[in-house]
Write an enzyme that holds these catalytic residues in place. Structure first.
Site, PDB file in Angstrom:
ATOM      1  NE  ARG A 185      26.479   5.506  38.390  1.00  0.00           N
ATOM      2  CZ  ARG A 185      26.404   4.510  39.265  1.00  0.00           C
ATOM      3  NH1 ARG A 185      26.377   4.766  40.555  1.00  0.00           N
ATOM      4  NH2 ARG A 185      26.342   3.256  38.841  1.00  0.00           N
ATOM      5  CE  LYS A 215      31.853 -11.468  47.673  1.00  0.00           C
ATOM      6  NZ  LYS A 215      30.541 -11.091  48.223  1.00  0.00           N
ATOM      7  N   GLY A 259      30.201   1.174  37.056  1.00  0.00           N
ATOM      8  CA  GLY A 259      30.811   1.471  38.345  1.00  0.00           C
ATOM      9  C   GLY A 259      32.321   1.568  38.359  1.00  0.00           C
ATOM     10  N   GLY A 264      25.929  -3.081  37.843  1.00  0.00           N
ATOM     11  CA  GLY A 264      24.986  -4.188  37.960  1.00  0.00           C
ATOM     12  C   GLY A 264      23.951  -4.167  36.839  1.00  0.00           C
TER      13      GLY A 264
HETATM   14  C1  3PG Z   1      25.113   1.455  41.448  1.00  0.00           C
HETATM   15  O1  3PG Z   1      25.955   2.200  41.933  1.00  0.00           O
HETATM   16  O2  3PG Z   1      25.374   0.309  41.060  1.00  0.00           O
HETATM   17  C2  3PG Z   1      23.723   1.984  41.264  1.00  0.00           C
HETATM   18  O3  3PG Z   1      23.644   3.327  41.629  1.00  0.00           O
HETATM   19  C3  3PG Z   1      22.752   1.146  42.037  1.00  0.00           C
HETATM   20  O4  3PG Z   1      23.062   1.190  43.395  1.00  0.00           O
HETATM   21  P1  3PG Z   1      22.708  -0.055  44.320  1.00  0.00           P
HETATM   22  O5  3PG Z   1      23.584  -1.192  43.855  1.00  0.00           O
HETATM   23  O6  3PG Z   1      22.987   0.392  45.718  1.00  0.00           O
HETATM   24  O7  3PG Z   1      21.245  -0.369  44.090  1.00  0.00           O
HETATM   25 MG    MG Z   2      25.819  -1.654  42.435  1.00  0.00          MG
END
Ligand code: 3PG
Ligand code: MG
Length: 400
Positions: free
Chosen positions: A42, A207, A357, A381
Site C-alpha cells: 500500500r 465469513k 487486503g 472492502g
Molecule cells: C482496509 O484495510 O480495509 C482499509 O485500510 C480500511 O480499513 P478499515 O476497514 O479499518 O476502515
Molecule cells: Mg477492511
C-alpha cells in the site's frame, strides 16, 4: 466517473509552493512481535501520486489511518515506521508529525519546503475522524483542511468509509482523485460495465455474512462463481453435508441454500478439503471428500481436486475477479489451495483483478509474480462495495 477531476488537472494548474493534502491508505500489516511492516504494497501504491507532486514542487502533507485505534493515541498503531519506509521508497526523508492536527503537525507543515513530504500521525487517534456525528467530524475536517490548499484522495482502500479525511475534507478544499484511485476505479468499472466473457469470480475468506451482498450483486452478472475459504463450509452445510468443527455460520445456512437454488448452477463448491485436528500450523491433517468430513476435524483448505476443477473453470475465463484466500495460507500446510488458485489465475488468458487486503497480501506472501495479474487492488472492502454497486462516500465526495 467522468466527473472526477484528476491529479493531472491539479498539476496543470501548477502546485509549486502550494500545500497539497494527500489522503493515502497506508494501513499496512505489521508484525505482532516486532512491529515491522510485513507488506509495504500500500505504500508503494501511492508513490506515483506522491512522486508527481514532489517533482512539481508541492509541499506534500500526507495523512492516513493505521489499524483501528479507538479515537485516541495508541502507540502500537503509530505511523512512525511507515514514515521511515515511505522515505526509503521516495528516496528522500519524510518529516513525521507526532500528532495529527496538534502543535507537531502545525509546525511540521509550516516548515515544509517546496518538494518536501510530511506524514501526519494516525488520523484515527482523533475521535472526529470516524465519528457518526456530522459536527464532530466537520470540526476535525476543518483542522485537517487548514493544512492544504488542495486535496488529493489516493486512499482507495478507504473510499467506502464516511470519515472526515475521506468525506468531509474534500467538501472544504479543491479536490482531485490521485493516480491510484483513478486506476482502481477504471479497472473496477470494467468489471461492472461490460466484462469480457466468460466472467469468473473466485470468493474466499472466512465469513459468508461479509460477502453476502457481493454474491447477491454478482450472481446475475457472472458466468461462474467459485467459492472456497472458510465460508464454503456454510454452503456445504446448506447442501446437507456435515462439516465437522469447521467454521460455520449457522444463521446463514438457509440464506446459502436459497442462493444455491437461485444460482442456476453458476456456483461451484469444493469437492474435497484438507481437514485438521486443530487450528495450528503443525496439526495432523488429511485430504477428504466433502461428504466425508469427520465430526471432530475442521477444514482449513480446499483440496487438490477442487483446485483442479476451479483451475479448469478459470482457464476458460476472459475476465476474473478474485477476493479472499481459499484456506489458511499463512500456515504452510494449508496454503496449497490459495497458491493453486492464484497460479491458475496467472495462467488464464484473461483480464484478472485481485481484490484487496488478504488476497493481495497472499499473492506477495506466496512469492507470486504480481505483474502476472491484470490488477491487484489495494482495497478489500472498498473493491467489494464498488462491485456491489454501492455509492462510495469517498468517490461521491470527489464528484461533487
Ligand atoms: C482496509 O484495510 O480495509 C482499509 O485500510 C480500511 O480499513 P478499515 O476497514 O479499518 O476502515
Ligand atoms: Mg477492511
Amino acid at each position: 466517473m467522468s466527473a472526477l477531476r484528476t491529479l493531472d488537472d491539479l498539476l496543470a494548474e501548477g502546485v509549486s509552493g502550494r500545500r497539497v493534502l494527500v489522503r493515502a491508505d497506508l494501513n499496512v500489516p505489521l508484525d505482532k512481535q516486532s512491529g515491522a511492516i510485513t507488506d509495504d504494497g500500500r505504500i508503494r501504491a501511492v508513490l506515483p501520486t506522491l512522486g508527481a507532486l514532489v517533482e512539481a514542487g508541492a509541499k506534500v502533507v500526507v495523512c492516513s489511518h493505521l489499524g483501528r485505534p479507538k479515537g485516541a493515541p495508541d502507540p502500537q498503531f503509530s505511523l512512525s515506521p511507515v514514515a521511515g519506509r515511505l522515505g526509503e521508497l521516495l528516496g528522500a526523508p519524510v518529516r513525521f508529525a507526532t500528532d495529527t492536527v496538534g502543535d507537531s503537525a502545525r509546525s511540521t507543515v509550516a516548515d515544509l519546503a517546496d518538494g518536501q513530504v510530511a506524514l501526519l500521525e494516525n488520523l484515527r487517534f482523533n475521535a472526529g475522524e470516524t465519528s457518526k456525528d456530522e459536527a464532530e467530524r466537520g470540526a476535525f475536517a476543518d483542522q485537517l483542511a487548514a493544512f492544504g490548499d488542495a486535496y488529493v484522495d489516493d486512499a482507495f482502500g478507504a473510499v467506502h468509509r464516511k470519515h472526515a479525511s475521506v468525506y468531509d475534507v474534500p467538501a472544504r478544499l479543491p479536490h482531485v482523485a490521485g493516480r491510484l484511485v483513478l486506476r482502481e476505479v477504471e479497472v473496477l468499472s470494467k468489471l461492472t460495465s461490460e466484462p469480457e466473457r466468460p466472467y469468473v469470480v473466485v470468493l474466499g475468506g472466512s465469513k459468508v455474512s461479509d460477502k453476502l451482498a457481493v454474491i447477491e450483486a454478482l450472481l446475475p452478472t457472472v458466468d461462474r462463481l467459485l467459492i472456497g475459504g472458510g465460508m464454503c463450509f456454510t454452503f456445504l452445510k446448506a447442501q446437507g453435508l456435515e462439516v465437522g468443527t469447521s467454521l460455520l455460520e449457522k444463521d446463514m445456512v438457509e440464506t446459502c441454500r436459497n442462493l444455491l437454488e437461485r444460482a442456476d448452477g453458476k456456483i461451484m463448491l469444493p469437492v474435497d478439503v484438507v481437514v485438521a485436528d486443530a487450528f495450528a500450523p503443525d496439526a495432523a491433517h488429511d485430504t477428504v471428500r466433502v461428504d466425508g468430513i469427520p465430526s471432530h476435524r475442521l477444514g482449513l483448505d480446499v483440496g487438490p481436486e477442487t483446485v483442479a476443477g476451479f483451475a479448469a473453470a478459470l482457464s476458460q475465463a476472459k475476465t476474473i475477479f478474485w477476493n479472499g484466500p481459499m484456506g489458511v495460507f499463512e500456515m504452510a500446510a494449508f496454503a496449497a489451495g490459495t497458491r493453486g488458485i492464484a497460479e491458475a489465475i496467472t495462467k488464464a488468458d484473461a483480464f484478472s483483478v485481485v481484490g484487496g487486503g488478504d488476497s493481495a497480501a497472499a499473492v506477495r506472501a506466496l512469492g507470486l509474480d504480481e505483474s502476472s495479474f491484470g490488477h491487484i487492488s489495494t482495497g478489500g472492502g472498498a473493491s467489494l462495495e464498488y462491485l456491489e454497486g454501492k455509492t462510495l462516500p469517498g468517490i461521491a465526495a470527489l464528484e461533487n
